[in-house]
Scaffold this motif. Structure first.
Motif, PDB file in Angstrom:
ATOM      1  N   VAL A  46       0.543  -1.205  -0.077  1.00  0.00           N
ATOM      2  CA  VAL A  46       0.033   0.051  -0.115  1.00  0.00           C
ATOM      3  C   VAL A  46       0.965   1.161  -0.013  1.00  0.00           C
ATOM      4  N   TYR A  47       2.146   1.187   0.524  1.00  0.00           N
ATOM      5  CA  TYR A  47       2.940   2.012   0.733  1.00  0.00           C
ATOM      6  C   TYR A  47       3.180   2.621  -0.993  1.00  0.00           C
ATOM      7  N   THR A  50      -0.126   4.101  -2.904  1.00  0.00           N
ATOM      8  CA  THR A  50      -0.759   5.150  -2.888  1.00  0.00           C
ATOM      9  C   THR A  50       0.394   6.218  -2.995  1.00  0.00           C
ATOM     10  N   LEU A  53      -1.449   9.530  -4.362  1.00  0.00           N
ATOM     11  CA  LEU A  53      -2.322  10.175  -3.509  1.00  0.00           C
ATOM     12  C   LEU A  53      -1.925  11.785  -3.719  1.00  0.00           C
ATOM     13  N   LEU A  72      -1.558  15.406   3.027  1.00  0.00           N
ATOM     14  CA  LEU A  72      -2.489  14.752   2.125  1.00  0.00           C
ATOM     15  C   LEU A  72      -3.827  15.397   1.984  1.00  0.00           C
ATOM     16  N   GLU A  75      -7.720  12.960   0.756  1.00  0.00           N
ATOM     17  CA  GLU A  75      -8.542  11.948  -0.207  1.00  0.00           C
ATOM     18  C   GLU A  75      -9.088  10.653   0.896  1.00  0.00           C
ATOM     19  N   LEU A  77     -10.227   7.389   1.895  1.00  0.00           N
ATOM     20  CA  LEU A  77      -9.729   6.124   1.341  1.00  0.00           C
ATOM     21  C   LEU A  77     -10.758   4.930   2.098  1.00  0.00           C
ATOM     22  N   ILE A  97      -2.046   3.667   7.150  1.00  0.00           N
ATOM     23  CA  ILE A  97      -3.202   4.641   6.684  1.00  0.00           C
ATOM     24  C   ILE A  97      -4.321   4.586   7.783  1.00  0.00           C
ATOM     25  N   ALA A 100      -8.142   5.523   7.268  1.00  0.00           N
ATOM     26  CA  ALA A 100      -8.910   4.783   6.219  1.00  0.00           C
ATOM     27  C   ALA A 100      -9.974   4.095   6.789  1.00  0.00           C
ATOM     28  N   ILE A 133      -9.777   0.477  -2.063  1.00  0.00           N
ATOM     29  CA  ILE A 133      -8.644  -0.370  -2.210  1.00  0.00           C
ATOM     30  C   ILE A 133      -9.273  -1.878  -1.750  1.00  0.00           C
ATOM     31  N   LYS A 161      -8.747   0.364  -6.686  1.00  0.00           N
ATOM     32  CA  LYS A 161      -7.364  -0.246  -7.074  1.00  0.00           C
ATOM     33  C   LYS A 161      -7.623  -1.631  -6.352  1.00  0.00           C
TER      34      LYS A 161
END
Ligand code: URA
Length: 214
Positions: A46-47, A50, A53, A72, A75, A77, A97, A100, A133, A161
């Protein structure tokens, strides 16, 4: 990050991910270690995922001076594991995150039609505004991934994604055909599916190995 001929199929073959994947492919790796490493790979993937972003300008004060910097852009998630094996990657992703939201989707296979049927679905609000995601460690036939994304789209999801550890070419093809808008991030593209629907060489039944069931 290596991109095979389709730019929407992205193999994240970072050495740490390759090493950790080798550890969990090993049949001698026990539940405890397997579970920990699946989460670690989830976080590492996920690093990369994203990376695009959006950032926004912000002005703060450090202990020494005012600084115009970035944060950020809020956004929203939603991490959405496909039950049950997808749960194994969620904690690792949330460590990176923490804000999220998490949606869940459970599908079983109707033994007559062989089609996946939804048995559980719960999502945060404003799905249409979120990057969703979808997470499942194995992309085998692709049936569950295709159905899960279709069901989330029906509820308003637009921006997806898909993330998995190991994919079979058959599953990648099916998912790309059904949802050409959805990029697929994988740690390894394996050789084929066997006649029981297992990915070869794969890592066995991901759900059983994560949860210690048989
Ligand atoms: N699901 C798994 O857990 N493993 C496979 O190899 C295929 C589907």
């Amino acid at each position: 990050m290596r991109i095979i001929d389709d730019p929407k199929v992205i193999v994240i073959d970072h050495p740490l991910i390759v090493h950790k994947l080798t550890q969990i492919r090993n049949k001698n790796t026990g539940t405890n270690e397997f579970r920990r490493i699946v989460n670690e790979i989830g976080g590492l993937m996920v690093y990369e995922i994203t990376r695009d972003l959006e950032l926004e300008d912000v002005e703060i004060e450090t202990p020494l001076a005012k600084l115009k910097t970035k944060q950020l852009a809020g956004e929203k998630l939603c991490v959405c594991p496909i039950l049950r094996a997808g749960l194994g990657m969620v904690e690792g992703i949330l460590q990176l995150i923490p804000s999220a939201r998490v949606g869940h989707i459970g599908l079983y296979r109707n033994e007559e039609t062989l089609e996946p049927v939804e048995y559980f679905a719960k999502f945060p609000n404003k799905l249409e505004d979120r990057l969703i995601i979808v997470v499942d460690p194995m992309l085998a036939t692709g049936g569950r991934a295709v159905s899960a994304i279709s069901l989330i789209k029906k509820r308003g999801g637009k921006n997806f994604k898909f993330v998995c550890l190991v994919a079979a070419p058959e599953g990648v093809k099916r998912l790309r055909e059904a949802h050409p808008d959805v990029p697929i991030y994988i740690a390894a593209l394996d050789d084929h599916l066997n006649d029981k629907g297992y990915i070869v060489p794969g890592l066995g039944d991901a759900g059983d190995r994560i949860f210690g069931t048989k």
